[in-house]
Design a protein around this motif. Structure first.
Motif, PDB file in Angstrom:
ATOM      1  N   ALA A 167       0.810  -1.224   0.000  1.00  0.00           N
ATOM      2  CA  ALA A 167       0.000   0.000   0.000  1.00  0.00           C
ATOM      3  C   ALA A 167       0.841   1.271   0.000  1.00  0.00           C
ATOM      4  O   ALA A 167       0.356   2.336  -0.400  1.00  0.00           O
ATOM      5  N   ASP A 168       2.091   1.168   0.436  1.00  0.00           N
ATOM      6  CA  ASP A 168       2.940   2.363   0.498  1.00  0.00           C
ATOM      7  C   ASP A 168       3.784   2.570  -0.751  1.00  0.00           C
ATOM      8  O   ASP A 168       4.543   3.548  -0.831  1.00  0.00           O
ATOM      9  N   GLU A 169       3.639   1.681  -1.725  1.00  0.00           N
ATOM     10  CA  GLU A 169       4.497   1.805  -2.910  1.00  0.00           C
ATOM     11  C   GLU A 169       3.784   1.474  -4.216  1.00  0.00           C
ATOM     12  O   GLU A 169       4.370   1.609  -5.297  1.00  0.00           O
ATOM     13  N   ALA A 170       2.548   1.064  -4.152  1.00  0.00           N
ATOM     14  CA  ALA A 170       1.843   0.591  -5.347  1.00  0.00           C
ATOM     15  C   ALA A 170       1.655   1.696  -6.376  1.00  0.00           C
ATOM     16  O   ALA A 170       1.428   2.865  -6.055  1.00  0.00           O
ATOM     17  N   GLN A 171       1.728   1.282  -7.650  1.00  0.00           N
ATOM     18  CA  GLN A 171       1.481   2.175  -8.776  1.00  0.00           C
ATOM     19  C   GLN A 171       0.360   1.570  -9.620  1.00  0.00           C
ATOM     20  O   GLN A 171       0.360   0.365  -9.890  1.00  0.00           O
ATOM     21  N   ILE A 172      -0.572   2.432 -10.048  1.00  0.00           N
ATOM     22  CA  ILE A 172      -1.740   1.926 -10.763  1.00  0.00           C
ATOM     23  C   ILE A 172      -2.023   2.744 -12.020  1.00  0.00           C
ATOM     24  O   ILE A 172      -1.529   3.856 -12.181  1.00  0.00           O
ATOM     25  N   VAL A 173      -2.852   2.161 -12.886  1.00  0.00           N
ATOM     26  CA  VAL A 173      -3.371   2.866 -14.054  1.00  0.00           C
ATOM     27  C   VAL A 173      -4.895   2.738 -14.038  1.00  0.00           C
ATOM     28  O   VAL A 173      -5.445   1.854 -13.386  1.00  0.00           O
ATOM     29  N   GLU A 174      -5.544   3.625 -14.777  1.00  0.00           N
ATOM     30  CA  GLU A 174      -7.009   3.641 -14.821  1.00  0.00           C
ATOM     31  C   GLU A 174      -7.492   3.650 -16.266  1.00  0.00           C
ATOM     32  O   GLU A 174      -6.940   4.359 -17.113  1.00  0.00           O
ATOM     33  N   ILE A 175      -8.529   2.852 -16.530  1.00  0.00           N
ATOM     34  CA  ILE A 175      -9.180   2.855 -17.843  1.00  0.00           C
ATOM     35  C   ILE A 175     -10.620   3.298 -17.626  1.00  0.00           C
ATOM     36  O   ILE A 175     -11.400   2.614 -16.963  1.00  0.00           O
ATOM     37  N   THR A 176     -10.951   4.464 -18.161  1.00  0.00           N
ATOM     38  CA  THR A 176     -12.271   5.042 -17.940  1.00  0.00           C
ATOM     39  C   THR A 176     -13.208   4.693 -19.084  1.00  0.00           C
ATOM     40  O   THR A 176     -12.803   4.139 -20.104  1.00  0.00           O
ATOM     41  N   GLY A 177     -14.473   5.067 -18.913  1.00  0.00           N
ATOM     42  CA  GLY A 177     -15.459   4.842 -19.957  1.00  0.00           C
ATOM     43  C   GLY A 177     -15.399   5.907 -21.036  1.00  0.00           C
ATOM     44  O   GLY A 177     -14.359   6.541 -21.256  1.00  0.00           O
ATOM     45  N   GLU A 236      -1.448   6.956 -14.782  1.00  0.00           N
ATOM     46  CA  GLU A 236      -2.101   7.504 -15.972  1.00  0.00           C
ATOM     47  C   GLU A 236      -3.545   7.005 -16.059  1.00  0.00           C
ATOM     48  O   GLU A 236      -3.866   5.921 -15.573  1.00  0.00           O
ATOM     49  N   SER A 237      -4.390   7.804 -16.676  1.00  0.00           N
ATOM     50  CA  SER A 237      -5.780   7.452 -16.916  1.00  0.00           C
ATOM     51  C   SER A 237      -6.109   7.676 -18.385  1.00  0.00           C
ATOM     52  O   SER A 237      -5.830   8.751 -18.920  1.00  0.00           O
ATOM     53  N   GLN A 238      -6.686   6.651 -19.031  1.00  0.00           N
ATOM     54  CA  GLN A 238      -7.037   6.748 -20.446  1.00  0.00           C
ATOM     55  C   GLN A 238      -8.413   6.130 -20.677  1.00  0.00           C
ATOM     56  O   GLN A 238      -8.793   5.179 -20.000  1.00  0.00           O
ATOM     57  N   GLY A 241      -1.724  -2.269 -10.072  1.00  0.00           N
ATOM     58  CA  GLY A 241      -3.178  -2.340 -10.090  1.00  0.00           C
ATOM     59  C   GLY A 241      -3.775  -1.640 -11.287  1.00  0.00           C
ATOM     60  O   GLY A 241      -3.179  -0.713 -11.843  1.00  0.00           O
ATOM     61  N   VAL A 242      -4.964  -2.101 -11.689  1.00  0.00           N
ATOM     62  CA  VAL A 242      -5.726  -1.492 -12.774  1.00  0.00           C
ATOM     63  C   VAL A 242      -7.156  -1.281 -12.302  1.00  0.00           C
ATOM     64  O   VAL A 242      -7.802  -2.230 -11.844  1.00  0.00           O
TER      65      VAL A 242
END
Length: 319
Positions: free
Chosen positions: A156-166, A195-197, A222-223
């Motif tokens: 939880a202190d180092e995680a990197q995530i990306v996001e895919i939106t609608g 990033e979010s795309q 995470g995604v």
């Protein structure tokens, strides 16, 4: 039979007498949907709406689909207004672009119910009620699901995530992203959103977006995807790249493909939402409005968290 047509065809005295009975017996309710063919949620919603309308002897439904085309949906709104339907339900293709058409219906005395994805706030004065999920809460709950999993994994202190939106401009996409992005730093302040795309609610496009993320970023923990259809697209890309087992996948609107991926242990969690409940709630809201009942402006139905740990409490989605 449409009440206004009956009224025009009768003498004033006879029409008023008949209207009292007709209004209690039959309502003509038109619906213009977003894009039935884009995913199984919308396909199931349409089937459920038609079934609910057919099961109600007091309802005649005019069911239309905009095919994701804003101009077509505006034309459909105008057509329903010309038909003088008793109420209109709209699943907006774009929360801002449809406001003039909604305003016209309101001006002509036709109550409008927005379903599933709300219109922009400036259109609220022209709408009787919104029926659907609380998308901001959904996004927030998805952030909590992801954060809890990161804590279990000790990252939880180092995680990197990306996001895919609608779909860009689509209220559901905007609100789910907003809910997620606002809640995540509250529960996991050290997680980094790289990033979010947009994935446009499309599995194939989401897969391509994820492929690009995997090339660009060596470390993705995470995604978050705006729905499970896109989430499984992202999962497929990660599996092809041999990186799926190191990524926590969280979505919203738990599709059957998402549920199955959770069963396989490949997809961590989502938000449970029924298109049948969605459709039936929209129709009932329109009926309640026509019957003069006190209907809340934001008429939400609950959408709980679902993960690999509690999925046994939920039936597999039919869409």
């Amino acid at each position: 039979m449409n009440y206004r047509n009956v009224l025009a065809a009768s003498t004033a005295a006879a029409a008023l007498a008949f209207a009292s009975a007709a209004s209690a017996e039959t309502w003509t309710i038109g619906i213009t949907q977003n894009n039935v063919g884009v995913d199984s949620y919308q396909t199931t919603y349409e089937k459920a709406f038609i079934a609910a309308a057919e099961a109600n002897p007091n309802v005649e439904a005019v069911v239309l689909d905009a095919g994701g085309d804003v101009a077509r949906q505006i034309a459909q709104m105008e057509d329903l207004i010309q038909q003088e339907v008793d109420a209109i339900i709209i699943w907006p293709t774009n929360g801002e672009a449809v406001i003039p058409a909604v305003r016209k219906a309101h001006k002509d005395g036709i109550p409008v119910v927005v379903t599933n994805s709300n219109i922009a706030e400036e259109g609220f004065p022209f709408v009787k009620s919104f029926s659907g999920p609380d998308n901001i809460t959904q996004g927030a709950r998805a952030a909590e699901i992801m954060c809890d999993r990161f804590k279990e994994l000790g990252i939880a202190d180092e995680a990197q995530i990306v996001e895919i939106t609608g779909q860009p401009g689509y209220t559901t996409a905007i609100e789910r992203s907003e809910g997620f992005q606002n809640r995540l730093p509250e529960v996991c302040p050290n997680v980094t959103l790289l990033e979010s795309q947009p994935g446009d609610w499309n599995r194939e496009k989401a897969q391509k977006v994820m492929e690009a993320f995997l090339v660009k970023y060596d470390d993705i923990d995470g995604v978050y995807s705006g729905d499970d259809n896109m989430g499984v697209g992202a999962l497929n890309a990660a599996k092809a790249a041999g990186r799926a087992d190191k990524i926590v996948f969280v979505g919203a609107t738990n599709f059957a493909v998402g549920y199955e991926a959770m069963e396989r242990g490949e997809y961590w969690g989502s938000i449970y939402q029924s298109p049948v409940d969605d459709a039936e709630a929209a129709l009932q809201t329109a009926i309640d409005v026509l019957e003069g009942k006190d209907v809340p402006f934001l008429n939400y139905f609950d959408t709980p968290k679902i993960t690999q740990e509690n999925m046994g409490e939920f039936t597999k989605p039919v869409f």
